[in-house]
Design a protein around this motif. Structure first.
Motif, PDB file in Angstrom:
ATOM      1  N   UNK A  41      58.308 -11.204  90.410  1.00  0.00           N
ATOM      2  CA  UNK A  41      56.886 -11.271  90.119  1.00  0.00           C
ATOM      3  C   UNK A  41      56.693 -11.291  88.608  1.00  0.00           C
ATOM      4  N   UNK A  42      55.787 -12.144  88.168  1.00  0.00           N
ATOM      5  CA  UNK A  42      55.389 -12.206  86.767  1.00  0.00           C
ATOM      6  C   UNK A  42      53.928 -11.800  86.700  1.00  0.00           C
ATOM      7  N   UNK A  43      53.630 -10.802  85.894  1.00  0.00           N
ATOM      8  CA  UNK A  43      52.253 -10.362  85.706  1.00  0.00           C
ATOM      9  C   UNK A  43      51.696 -11.073  84.478  1.00  0.00           C
ATOM     10  N   UNK A  44      50.622 -11.827  84.672  1.00  0.00           N
ATOM     11  CA  UNK A  44      50.020 -12.647  83.634  1.00  0.00           C
ATOM     12  C   UNK A  44      48.608 -12.149  83.351  1.00  0.00           C
ATOM     13  N   UNK A  45      48.313 -11.932  82.071  1.00  0.00           N
ATOM     14  CA  UNK A  45      46.975 -11.501  81.677  1.00  0.00           C
ATOM     15  C   UNK A  45      46.436 -12.443  80.613  1.00  0.00           C
ATOM     16  N   UNK A  46      45.212 -12.904  80.830  1.00  0.00           N
ATOM     17  CA  UNK A  46      44.513 -13.742  79.858  1.00  0.00           C
ATOM     18  C   UNK A  46      43.618 -12.835  79.024  1.00  0.00           C
ATOM     19  N   UNK A  47      43.741 -12.933  77.695  1.00  0.00           N
ATOM     20  CA  UNK A  47      42.947 -12.104  76.788  1.00  0.00           C
ATOM     21  C   UNK A  47      42.338 -12.973  75.688  1.00  0.00           C
ATOM     22  N   UNK A  48      41.565 -12.337  74.806  1.00  0.00           N
ATOM     23  CA  UNK A  48      41.026 -13.028  73.641  1.00  0.00           C
ATOM     24  C   UNK A  48      41.848 -12.654  72.401  1.00  0.00           C
ATOM     25  N   UNK A  49      41.507 -13.237  71.270  1.00  0.00           N
ATOM     26  CA  UNK A  49      42.260 -12.978  70.035  1.00  0.00           C
ATOM     27  C   UNK A  49      42.214 -11.517  69.601  1.00  0.00           C
ATOM     28  N   UNK A  50      41.054 -10.880  69.784  1.00  0.00           N
ATOM     29  CA  UNK A  50      40.927  -9.484  69.379  1.00  0.00           C
ATOM     30  C   UNK A  50      41.929  -8.607  70.133  1.00  0.00           C
ATOM     31  N   UNK A  51      42.015  -8.802  71.444  1.00  0.00           N
ATOM     32  CA  UNK A  51      42.917  -7.966  72.258  1.00  0.00           C
ATOM     33  C   UNK A  51      44.386  -8.252  71.955  1.00  0.00           C
ATOM     34  N   UNK A  52      44.753  -9.517  71.813  1.00  0.00           N
ATOM     35  CA  UNK A  52      46.160  -9.811  71.550  1.00  0.00           C
ATOM     36  C   UNK A  52      46.550  -9.350  70.144  1.00  0.00           C
ATOM     37  N   UNK A  53      45.581  -9.341  69.220  1.00  0.00           N
ATOM     38  CA  UNK A  53      45.812  -8.807  67.882  1.00  0.00           C
ATOM     39  C   UNK A  53      46.171  -7.321  67.979  1.00  0.00           C
ATOM     40  N   UNK A  54      45.391  -6.572  68.764  1.00  0.00           N
ATOM     41  CA  UNK A  54      45.662  -5.141  68.965  1.00  0.00           C
ATOM     42  C   UNK A  54      47.065  -4.918  69.538  1.00  0.00           C
ATOM     43  N   UNK A  55      47.414  -5.704  70.551  1.00  0.00           N
ATOM     44  CA  UNK A  55      48.722  -5.553  71.194  1.00  0.00           C
ATOM     45  C   UNK A  55      49.858  -5.953  70.258  1.00  0.00           C
ATOM     46  N   UNK A  56      49.657  -7.017  69.489  1.00  0.00           N
ATOM     47  CA  UNK A  56      50.671  -7.478  68.554  1.00  0.00           C
ATOM     48  C   UNK A  56      50.937  -6.408  67.488  1.00  0.00           C
ATOM     49  N   UNK A  57      49.884  -5.762  67.024  1.00  0.00           N
ATOM     50  CA  UNK A  57      50.030  -4.692  66.036  1.00  0.00           C
ATOM     51  C   UNK A  57      50.704  -3.469  66.662  1.00  0.00           C
ATOM     52  N   UNK A  58      50.249  -3.095  67.845  1.00  0.00           N
ATOM     53  CA  UNK A  58      50.788  -1.903  68.504  1.00  0.00           C
ATOM     54  C   UNK A  58      52.267  -2.036  68.867  1.00  0.00           C
ATOM     55  N   UNK A  59      52.655  -3.164  69.442  1.00  0.00           N
ATOM     56  CA  UNK A  59      54.018  -3.303  69.970  1.00  0.00           C
ATOM     57  C   UNK A  59      54.993  -4.002  69.038  1.00  0.00           C
TER      58      UNK A  59
END
Length: 166
Positions: A41-59
């Motif tokens: 199983x692959x879990x796929x989530x569609x987000x906006x730039x703001x959310x992926x920015x947060x995740x990119x910084x966090x992880x």
């Protein structure tokens, strides 16, 4: 069991249609066949730039938005079971829990920008980012020219099979 996509939409920039999900499921099947992966199983989530920015910084410690992030779940140690089973009551049989390959997070906002920049459809860009993320889940990377060329070749072969060429 088979290879499947479980998806979630956390953005409002673009309507995620059943046609798009069907296309991504087909891409997953083709990529899985090419890599000898036929279940999971692959879990796929569609987000906006703001959310992926947060995740990119966090992880990743990178303070800017990106197009796709992948988080692999297949790093089991030698002593760990690779097939996981759910809990069952006295009168129930154990049911196999799907083997989650990992999470793919795609910024639809960034995909729209890149599709326009590269002069192709949003579906092609989303398909590219999805197969790119899937290959990362399997351990592929693009840290040097050779590994980047290998990933690009694999991605383009899968996309050509579903008619998403440039």
């Amino acid at each position: 069991m088979s290879l499947s996509v479980v998806w979630n939409n956390e953005q409002e920039d673009y309507e995620i249609t059943s046609g798009l999900i069907g296309l991504l499921e087909t891409i997953l099947q083709k990529a899985g066949e090419a890599e000898g992966i036929d279940e999971g199983e692959v879990d796929l989530t569609f987000v906006n730039n703001e959310r992926i920015h947060e995740l990119n910084l966090e992880y990743r410690g990178i303070d800017r938005p990106t197009d796709v992030l992948s988080f692999a779940m297949n790093e089991a140690g030698e002593d760990e079971l690779e097939i996981h089973y759910g809990l069952a009551g006295e009168d129930e049989e154990l049911e196999e829990v799907p083997h989650v390959l990992g999470d793919i997070i795609i910024s639809v906002t960034r995909a729209q920008e890149q599709a326009q920049e590269y002069g192709h459809s949003l579906e092609r860009e989303l398909g590219f980012l999805f197969v790119h993320g899937f290959l990362h889940l399997l351990g592929y990377d693009h840290q040097d020219a050779e590994s980047e060329a290998e990933m690009m070749s694999k991605q383009e072969k899968v996309l050509a099979q579903v008619g998403l060429t440039r």
